[in-house]
Design a protein around this motif. Structure first.
Motif, PDB file in Angstrom:
ATOM      1  N   GLN A 260       0.821  -1.206   0.000  1.00  0.00           N
ATOM      2  CA  GLN A 260       0.000   0.000   0.000  1.00  0.00           C
ATOM      3  C   GLN A 260       0.862   1.266   0.000  1.00  0.00           C
ATOM      4  O   GLN A 260       0.515   2.258  -0.643  1.00  0.00           O
TER       5      GLN A 260
ATOM      6  N   MET B 108      -9.024   4.664  -3.032  1.00  0.00           N
ATOM      7  CA  MET B 108      -8.134   3.593  -2.608  1.00  0.00           C
ATOM      8  C   MET B 108      -8.992   2.408  -2.155  1.00  0.00           C
ATOM      9  O   MET B 108      -9.919   2.575  -1.357  1.00  0.00           O
TER      10      MET B 108
ATOM     11  N   ILE C 200     -11.442   6.322   0.659  1.00  0.00           N
ATOM     12  CA  ILE C 200     -10.791   5.077   1.067  1.00  0.00           C
ATOM     13  C   ILE C 200     -11.874   4.106   1.483  1.00  0.00           C
ATOM     14  O   ILE C 200     -12.683   4.396   2.372  1.00  0.00           O
TER      15      ILE C 200
ATOM     16  N   LEU D  50      -6.261   3.614  -6.806  1.00  0.00           N
ATOM     17  CA  LEU D  50      -5.130   2.924  -6.202  1.00  0.00           C
ATOM     18  C   LEU D  50      -5.623   1.593  -5.643  1.00  0.00           C
ATOM     19  O   LEU D  50      -6.372   1.551  -4.662  1.00  0.00           O
TER      20      LEU D  50
END
Length: 228
Positions: free
Chosen positions: A28, A108, A43, A139
């Protein structure tokens, strides 16, 4: 409740280090330099929230972060993190139930999609895609089976993990969804890719294209790293 890690929240990070060493963390961390500030960040499934402190080390301010987590115990741990001057909104919800009008620059999803059946992965991917602005960054970090290498230990470890987490956290999945295909089908471009733990963990940065008719380039990874 499906895919809820409440029962194991207090020991989750310790357990992951016991099995994977620092590979979960490094996988990560490898994506964090792609974040730009200021930005609005989503996130999903960040767990205990250690990633918030890692982000704050690089970007101590300028980020508006929505932190969506289904486990209330994980969320309690995340709230105690030092995220410095960044604005963090903690949201106790499954991503399927999360509703917002916000459009994000970055999303993310650390070890999120391995929890989902193929059908649910498709639904969640579409929902997150609609929350992202054109040219937004995704991501992505998750477990990975390299079929070309036919490493039996990867399949055995993955199966053992599913058996364990199905009993502890009611994880619904029993195999990994084909996430590279989801990204390819929706016009995302791979800009970075790296592997850890004998290629069992994959981290990738994807850029969203505003042109849905575009065919993603079959580019090679910008960086490929093997951390054993």
């Amino acid at each position: 409740m499906l895919n809820n890690y409440d029962r194991i929240a207090a020991n989750y990070d310790r357990l992951s280090r016991l099995i994977f060493g620092k590979s979960i963390i490094r996988a990560q961390q490898a994506l964090l330099p792609f974040i730009t500030s200021p930005a609005r960040v989503l996130i999903v499934g960040g767990g205990t929230g250690w990633i918030l402190e890692e982000i704050a080390r690089l970007y101590p301010s300028g980020l508006a972060i929505d932190y969506v987590e289904i486990s209330s115990n994980m969320l309690d741990l995340a709230r105690k993190r030092d995220f410095k001057g960044n604005q963090v909104k903690f949201i106790h919800a499954s991503i399927e139930d999360y509703v917002t009008q916000v459009q994000y620059n970055i999303v993310m999803t650390p070890f999120l999609f391995d929890n989902f059946s193929h059908e649910r992965a498709h639904v969640v991917f579409g929902k997150l895609d609609r929350m992202l602005k054109n040219a937004a960054l995704w991501l992505f970090t998750d477990f990975h089976i390299d079929k070309s290498l036919n490493r039996i230990w990867q399949k055995a470890l993955l199966r053992s993990m599913y058996i364990f987490f199905k009993s502890i956290s009611h994880v619904e999945a029993d195999q990994l969804p084909d996430m590279p295909q989801h990204f390819a089908n929706n016009g995302y471009y791979l800009t970075f890719e790296t592997f850890y733990f004998g290629r069992f963990i994959r981290s990738a940065a994807y850029r969203k294209s505003g042109d849905r008719s575009a065919v993603p380039a079959k580019n090679k990874p910008l960086v490929e790293n093997e951390d054993r």
